[in-house]
Design a protein around this motif. Structure first.
Motif, PDB file in Angstrom:
ATOM      1  N   GLY A 172       0.792  -1.222   0.000  1.00 38.24           N
ATOM      2  CA  GLY A 172       0.000   0.000   0.000  1.00 38.24           C
ATOM      3  C   GLY A 172       0.823   1.269   0.000  1.00 38.24           C
ATOM      4  O   GLY A 172       0.351   2.330   0.408  1.00 38.24           O
ATOM      5  N   ILE A 173       2.071   1.185  -0.474  1.00 43.04           N
ATOM      6  CA  ILE A 173       2.964   2.345  -0.511  1.00 43.04           C
ATOM      7  C   ILE A 173       2.841   3.008  -1.880  1.00 43.04           C
ATOM      8  O   ILE A 173       3.197   2.427  -2.909  1.00 43.04           O
ATOM      9  N   THR A 174       2.317   4.204  -1.895  1.00 48.86           N
ATOM     10  CA  THR A 174       2.073   4.900  -3.164  1.00 48.86           C
ATOM     11  C   THR A 174       2.901   6.170  -3.327  1.00 48.86           C
ATOM     12  O   THR A 174       2.975   6.724  -4.417  1.00 48.86           O
ATOM     13  N   VAL A 175       3.520   6.627  -2.230  1.00 46.56           N
ATOM     14  CA  VAL A 175       4.291   7.870  -2.263  1.00 46.56           C
ATOM     15  C   VAL A 175       5.682   7.610  -1.698  1.00 46.56           C
ATOM     16  O   VAL A 175       5.820   6.980  -0.644  1.00 46.56           O
ATOM     17  N   LEU A 176       6.706   8.096  -2.375  1.00 45.43           N
ATOM     18  CA  LEU A 176       8.065   7.941  -1.882  1.00 45.43           C
ATOM     19  C   LEU A 176       8.306   8.897  -0.708  1.00 45.43           C
ATOM     20  O   LEU A 176       7.687   9.963  -0.632  1.00 45.43           O
ATOM     21  N   PRO A 177       9.205   8.535   0.199  1.00 48.14           N
ATOM     22  CA  PRO A 177       9.390   9.332   1.421  1.00 48.14           C
ATOM     23  C   PRO A 177      10.021  10.697   1.169  1.00 48.14           C
ATOM     24  O   PRO A 177      10.905  10.835   0.328  1.00 48.14           O
ATOM     25  N   LYS A 178       9.553  11.675   1.931  1.00 47.75           N
ATOM     26  CA  LYS A 178      10.121  13.015   1.855  1.00 47.75           C
ATOM     27  C   LYS A 178      10.986  13.329   3.068  1.00 47.75           C
ATOM     28  O   LYS A 178      11.680  14.350   3.098  1.00 47.75           O
ATOM     29  N   THR A 179      10.945  12.460   4.087  1.00 48.72           N
ATOM     30  CA  THR A 179      11.802  12.586   5.266  1.00 48.72           C
ATOM     31  C   THR A 179      12.243  11.188   5.682  1.00 48.72           C
ATOM     32  O   THR A 179      11.670  10.178   5.256  1.00 48.72           O
ATOM     33  N   TYR A 180      13.243  11.126   6.562  1.00 53.10           N
ATOM     34  CA  TYR A 180      13.702   9.819   7.042  1.00 53.10           C
ATOM     35  C   TYR A 180      12.616   9.126   7.856  1.00 53.10           C
ATOM     36  O   TYR A 180      12.462   7.900   7.783  1.00 53.10           O
ATOM     37  N   ASP A 181      11.858   9.877   8.613  1.00 54.61           N
ATOM     38  CA  ASP A 181      10.777   9.278   9.400  1.00 54.61           C
ATOM     39  C   ASP A 181       9.743   8.624   8.477  1.00 54.61           C
ATOM     40  O   ASP A 181       9.193   7.557   8.804  1.00 54.61           O
ATOM     41  N   GLU A 182       9.472   9.247   7.334  1.00 57.09           N
ATOM     42  CA  GLU A 182       8.545   8.637   6.372  1.00 57.09           C
ATOM     43  C   GLU A 182       9.154   7.371   5.782  1.00 57.09           C
ATOM     44  O   GLU A 182       8.440   6.403   5.487  1.00 57.09           O
ATOM     45  N   PHE A 183      10.465   7.358   5.613  1.00 59.68           N
ATOM     46  CA  PHE A 183      11.135   6.150   5.127  1.00 59.68           C
ATOM     47  C   PHE A 183      10.966   5.003   6.133  1.00 59.68           C
ATOM     48  O   PHE A 183      10.691   3.861   5.741  1.00 59.68           O
ATOM     49  N   ILE A 184      11.108   5.312   7.409  1.00 68.96           N
ATOM     50  CA  ILE A 184      10.923   4.292   8.448  1.00 68.96           C
ATOM     51  C   ILE A 184       9.477   3.799   8.452  1.00 68.96           C
ATOM     52  O   ILE A 184       9.212   2.598   8.652  1.00 68.96           O
ATOM     53  N   ALA A 185       8.536   4.696   8.218  1.00 69.50           N
ATOM     54  CA  ALA A 185       7.128   4.288   8.148  1.00 69.50           C
ATOM     55  C   ALA A 185       6.916   3.298   7.009  1.00 69.50           C
ATOM     56  O   ALA A 185       6.112   2.355   7.123  1.00 69.50           O
ATOM     57  N   ILE A 186       7.622   3.481   5.917  1.00 68.17           N
ATOM     58  CA  ILE A 186       7.548   2.541   4.796  1.00 68.17           C
ATOM     59  C   ILE A 186       8.089   1.173   5.204  1.00 68.17           C
ATOM     60  O   ILE A 186       7.524   0.132   4.836  1.00 68.17           O
ATOM     61  N   GLN A 187       9.157   1.175   5.996  1.00 66.27           N
ATOM     62  CA  GLN A 187       9.717  -0.102   6.453  1.00 66.27           C
ATOM     63  C   GLN A 187       8.703  -0.860   7.303  1.00 66.27           C
ATOM     64  O   GLN A 187       8.584  -2.097   7.216  1.00 66.27           O
ATOM     65  N   GLU A 188       7.964  -0.132   8.099  1.00 63.08           N
ATOM     66  CA  GLU A 188       6.943  -0.759   8.944  1.00 63.08           C
ATOM     67  C   GLU A 188       5.835  -1.364   8.074  1.00 63.08           C
ATOM     68  O   GLU A 188       5.356  -2.476   8.341  1.00 63.08           O
ATOM     69  N   LYS A 189       5.428  -0.638   7.040  1.00 64.83           N
ATOM     70  CA  LYS A 189       4.388  -1.155   6.153  1.00 64.83           C
ATOM     71  C   LYS A 189       4.848  -2.421   5.439  1.00 64.83           C
ATOM     72  O   LYS A 189       4.087  -3.392   5.297  1.00 64.83           O
ATOM     73  N   LEU A 190       6.090  -2.424   4.989  1.00 62.44           N
ATOM     74  CA  LEU A 190       6.627  -3.601   4.310  1.00 62.44           C
ATOM     75  C   LEU A 190       6.688  -4.786   5.260  1.00 62.44           C
ATOM     76  O   LEU A 190       6.300  -5.909   4.907  1.00 62.44           O
ATOM     77  N   LYS A 191       7.150  -4.532   6.461  1.00 63.68           N
ATOM     78  CA  LYS A 191       7.265  -5.598   7.459  1.00 63.68           C
ATOM     79  C   LYS A 191       5.889  -6.170   7.795  1.00 63.68           C
ATOM     80  O   LYS A 191       5.696  -7.388   7.889  1.00 63.68           O
TER      81      LYS A 191
END
Length: 447
Positions: A172-191
């Motif tokens: 469900g990831i449709t937007v690339l991260p604009k901050t490192y915290d958003e990148f970590i949120a993506i890792q959580e979604k993948l996990k």
């Protein structure tokens, strides 16, 4: 202390094209020095070139680069049957610096060598300045002690996240991260989606540097490019808040989101793990694009640089003194020297150099016009290079002059950080160990 000379990248106009080009003009002679030409009164068919041989050494941890260089060597010897080249490419998971030192110790230091730790070997008298008649191949190569020691094989390109588009869609990831915290949120979604977020080739010590330097560049070098020299002078410390933050982020990422088998995974296994769907992402460089496409031509993947917490993007991208260097022993033989120079000219000739660049998705370092078709992923890398708002930096061991670190410290530090994760150690305590070891190595190198 040696003075550090920086040069500006000359590829900024590349970003809006789909063809990679290094602009300028230069002699496209791939046949060697003019003194090798037959006398004007002697038919060319009667002139036989003298048989000559030399050894070549280069790092082979990355399969694509190894293949690109090996193919070039093969083409050169086919075109020049009087020249024999003995391939001494490094084939172990040991650090390239250590491999070269071992070769030197047993009397097998290569005649032509891919040099990465230029200042170390220049100071030791193992390499010579790049011959003057080769300098014009390049725009403005970096200098050490006011001298050019290398024929730069390519311009340093950004590293970033290579990700499976399917894995992102499934999570469900449709937007690339604009901050490192958003990148970590993506890792959580993948996990949460059931896939391992990241694959790391930690078996090869050089691979550790990708992530380690991502965090060091964000928190240290992007703000203070002279941090290494200050550390040598003991005016800054690994226990300072910025370094501790960088290494805390590194530890947290590895502890939570990296495949558990990372320490036994080789760099050359990462592409297959990614395309097989066993992991969603790989943090690496542009040279991986071809390997991934070859592993599975139908695999759809993207590429982006991870922003820091403030939303700024900082990447590898400054030039550094690295590339082909001639050994001190090799230049004692005039015929060998000329053969090596012929090989270097052949390597950088547009028709050959473009193939090398395309194989590893690299940015050209020559003046001569060199083009090859670029991929969607490579275009992102070019855009990063061209963007003036993206901070360009170097890895901890790629600085030189006053910012040169003790040559053995990089490998020691990466291994320390592996232990930090495996032992769930206290970051500050481990950084105290780093300070102690750094000072010990500085002192040993001054003796």
């Amino acid at each position: 202390m040696l003075k550090q000379t920086m040069t500006k990248l000359s590829v900024l106009l590349l970003a809006t094209t789909t063809v990679l080009t290094a602009c300028g003009g230069n002699n496209n002679n791939t046949t060697g020095n003019a003194t090798n030409a037959p006398d004007s009164d002697t038919p060319a068919t009667e002139v036989a070139k003298k048989d000559v041989s030399f050894t070549i050494g280069y790092a082979s941890g990355d399969p694509a680069t190894k293949k690109a260089i090996a193919d070039t060597v093969k083409k050169f010897t086919e075109a020049n049957p009087n020249v024999t080249i003995k391939d001494l490419s490094e084939t172990s998971s040991a650090a390239y610096l250590d491999w070269l030192k071992t070769k030197d110790a047993v009397g097998e230091f290569p005649d032509l060598v891919e040099m990465r730790d230029t200042q170390v070997f220049a100071d030791a008298g193992k390499i010579v300045e790049l011959p003057a008649d080769l300098l014009d191949l390049f725009e403005a190569p970096p200098q050490v002690e006011g001298k050019v020691w290398n024929a730069p094989m390519q311009v340093n390109a950004p590293q970033g996240i290579i990700y499976s588009k399917k894995a992102y869609t499934d999570a469900g990831i449709t937007v690339l991260p604009k901050t490192y915290d958003e990148f970590i949120a993506i890792q959580e979604k993948l996990k949460t989606s059931g896939i391992t977020p990241l694959v790391v080739g930690g078996k090869d010590i050089f691979h550790m540097g990708f992530w380690v330097n991502k965090f060091l560049i964000d928190d240290v070098y992007s703000k203070d490019p002279d941090w290494n020299s200050k550390r040598t002078a003991k005016t800054v410390s690994f226990t300072d808040a910025n370094v501790v933050q960088a290494m805390t982020d590194y530890k947290d990422l590895f502890s939570k989101y990296v495949d558990k088998g990372w320490l036994s995974t080789g760099d050359n296994q990462t592409a297959s793990i990614l395309v097989s769907g066993k992991a969603a992402q790989l943090y690496s460089g542009t040279w991986m694009f071809t390997q991934i496409a070859e592993a599975d031509p139908s695999f759809e993947f993207g590429f982006y640089a991870i922003p820091d917490r403030e939303g700024k993007v900082n990447v590898i991208g400054l030039p550094s003194p690295a590339g082909w260097s001639l050994s001190t022993d090799a230049v004692k033989d005039a015929d060998k020297t000329e053969a090596i120079k012929e090989f270097i000219r052949f390597f950088f000739a547009p028709e050959q150099y473009s193939v090398y660049l395309a194989t590893i998705n690299a940015i050209p370092a020559t003046k001569e016009n060199v083009t090859y078709e670029t991929s969607e992923q490579m275009q992102v890398a070019l855009d990063l290079v061209a963007d003036p708002n993206v901070v360009k930096s170097l890895a901890i061991n790629n600085w030189w002059g006053d910012n040169l670190i003790p040559p053995q410290f990089r490998n020691w530090y990466y291994k320390l950080l592996q232990e930090l994760v495996l032992e769930n150690g206290d970051v500050t305590d481990y950084m105290k160990k780093a300070d102690t070891e750094y000072d010990t190595q500085v002192k040993a190198n001054q003796m």
